[in-house]
Design a protein around this motif. Structure first.
Motif, short mmCIF file in Angstrom:
data_model
loop_
_atom_site.label_atom_id
_atom_site.label_comp_id
_atom_site.label_asym_id
_atom_site.label_seq_id
_atom_site.Cartn_x
_atom_site.Cartn_y
_atom_site.Cartn_z
N GLU A 162 13.53 -99.23 81.91
CA GLU A 162 14.31 -99.53 80.71
C GLU A 162 13.96 -100.91 80.15
O GLU A 162 13.94 -101.10 78.93
N ARG A 163 13.69 -101.85 81.01
CA ARG A 163 13.25 -103.18 80.53
C ARG A 163 11.93 -103.07 79.77
O ARG A 163 11.76 -103.70 78.71
N GLN A 164 11.00 -102.26 80.27
CA GLN A 164 9.72 -102.10 79.60
C GLN A 164 9.83 -101.25 78.35
O GLN A 164 9.11 -101.48 77.37
N VAL A 165 10.73 -100.28 78.33
CA VAL A 165 11.02 -99.53 77.10
C VAL A 165 11.48 -100.50 76.01
O VAL A 165 11.07 -100.41 74.84
N ALA A 166 12.33 -101.45 76.37
CA ALA A 166 12.88 -102.40 75.40
C ALA A 166 11.80 -103.32 74.83
O ALA A 166 11.98 -103.87 73.73
N LEU A 167 10.68 -103.48 75.53
CA LEU A 167 9.58 -104.31 75.05
C LEU A 167 8.62 -103.54 74.15
O LEU A 167 7.68 -104.12 73.61
N LEU A 197 17.48 -99.04 72.78
CA LEU A 197 17.03 -100.23 73.51
C LEU A 197 16.06 -101.07 72.70
O LEU A 197 15.82 -102.23 73.04
N GLY A 198 15.45 -100.47 71.63
CA GLY A 198 14.57 -101.27 70.79
C GLY A 198 13.35 -100.60 70.21
O GLY A 198 12.84 -101.07 69.18
N PRO A 199 12.81 -99.53 70.80
CA PRO A 199 11.62 -98.91 70.20
C PRO A 199 11.89 -98.35 68.81
O PRO A 199 13.04 -98.08 68.44
#
Length: 304
Positions: A162-167, A197-199
């Motif tokens: 999830e942290r990497q999805v948000a990036l 989350l941001g994408p």
């Protein structure tokens, strides 16, 4: 130009007898770079390859299709290996012998997108180097490509993924990955949660059923074309290559990914249909062997 960072390795695919293996160049990020290059994109692959029999085979395979292969510095050098066996439906299962200990990445100057994921964002210590690059790229494309045999528990992996999805600006994930990470969850609902989350775009591949995509303004599900499946090795990577090629052609990378939300329904459908066709062609032949643009025939008309 699209820069891809991640593992390149050899897939040793078992025959029906379970005792005879055929070597195919592979590795999820390497497959994406190969697919991009065959579609006419300039693709740079930052990876870890040894100067050994398998390493020379993989490098020659990628360079032959036009991939700009850049060996990343790492303290170890042996080329990684994945053993794969397919079931009656052609679905592959893997057993890995590898490491990902890179210490630096190629410069992103001139790249409209950084694509990464799979083992490159999972395995320490190299995953930390990759995640740092994700924080600075103009557009990040991410495929978690979960490998349960190399991961912790789903509960342990969710915060990292999830942290990497948000990036990321563009995320592609398989329904199998979501089922492992979130047992019992609805894939479409989880895609919408990841979008929050941001994408700008989250796509869930659904195997023979096609793909589901969600943006801030719409959601759509597109069926896959009928295909005589030989195996599914590299199918998800071929889909990613097709999707990124479509988005690049539409000038929606290079920091422009927020405009994906403005895509009309027909354009978003075309993007999924194009990517589905690239994946289906790959499934129709052995190993990770994505098509060229010419091999897609009239499917090319779906490009913007």
């Amino acid at each position: 130009m699209i820069t891809v960072v991640g593992e390149a390795l050899v897939d040793l695919i078992a025959a029906a007898d379970g005792r005879t293996f055929t070597a195919h160049p592979g590795g999820s990020p390497a497959n994406v770079a190969l697919g991009l290059s065959r579609l006419g994109q300039r693709a740079v692959l930052g990876t870890r390859l040894g100067d050994d029999l398998f390493g020379r085979m993989v490098r020659a395979h990628l360079v032959e299709s036009g991939v700009d292969v850049r060996a990343l510095p790492a303290p170890t050098a042996d080329t990684s290996v994945a053993f794969a066996a397919t079931d009656e439906a052609g679905v592959a299962r893997y057993d890995f012998r590898l490491s990902w200990d890179v210490t630096d990445l190629p410069p992103l100057d001139g790249a409209e997108c950084l694509h990464t994921g799979s083992l490159a964002t999972l395995l320490a210590p190299g995953a930390e180097v990759v995640e740092a690059a994700m924080r600075t790229a103009p557009t990040v494309s991410f495929d978690p490509n979960v490998r349960p045999s190399l991961s912790g528990t789903p509960e342990q992996e969710r915060p990292r993924v999830e942290r990497q999805v948000a990036l990321s600006g563009v995320v592609k994930v398989s329904e199998e990955d979501l089922a492992w990470l979130y047992p019992g969850a609805d894939p479409a609902a989880k895609a919408a949660q990841w979008l929050a989350l941001g994408p700008s775009l989250v796509v869930v591949t659904l195997g023979s059923q096609g793909a589901h995509a969600v943006t801030a303004t719409r959601a759509t599900t597109r069926p896959g074309p009928p295909t005589q499946v030989v195996d599914t090795v590299g199918a998800g990577d071929a889909f990613t290559a097709g999707l990124l090629h479509w988005l690049s052609t539409a000038h929606l990378l290079g920091g422009a990914h927020p405009r994906i939300a403005e895509l009309p329904a027909t354009a978003l459908d075309n993007a999924l249909d194009f990517a589905n066709a690239v994946a289906a062609t790959t499934c129709s032949r052995a190993g990770a062997n994505p098509p060229t643009l010419d091999e897609l025939g009239s499917v090319r008309d779906l490009l913007p």
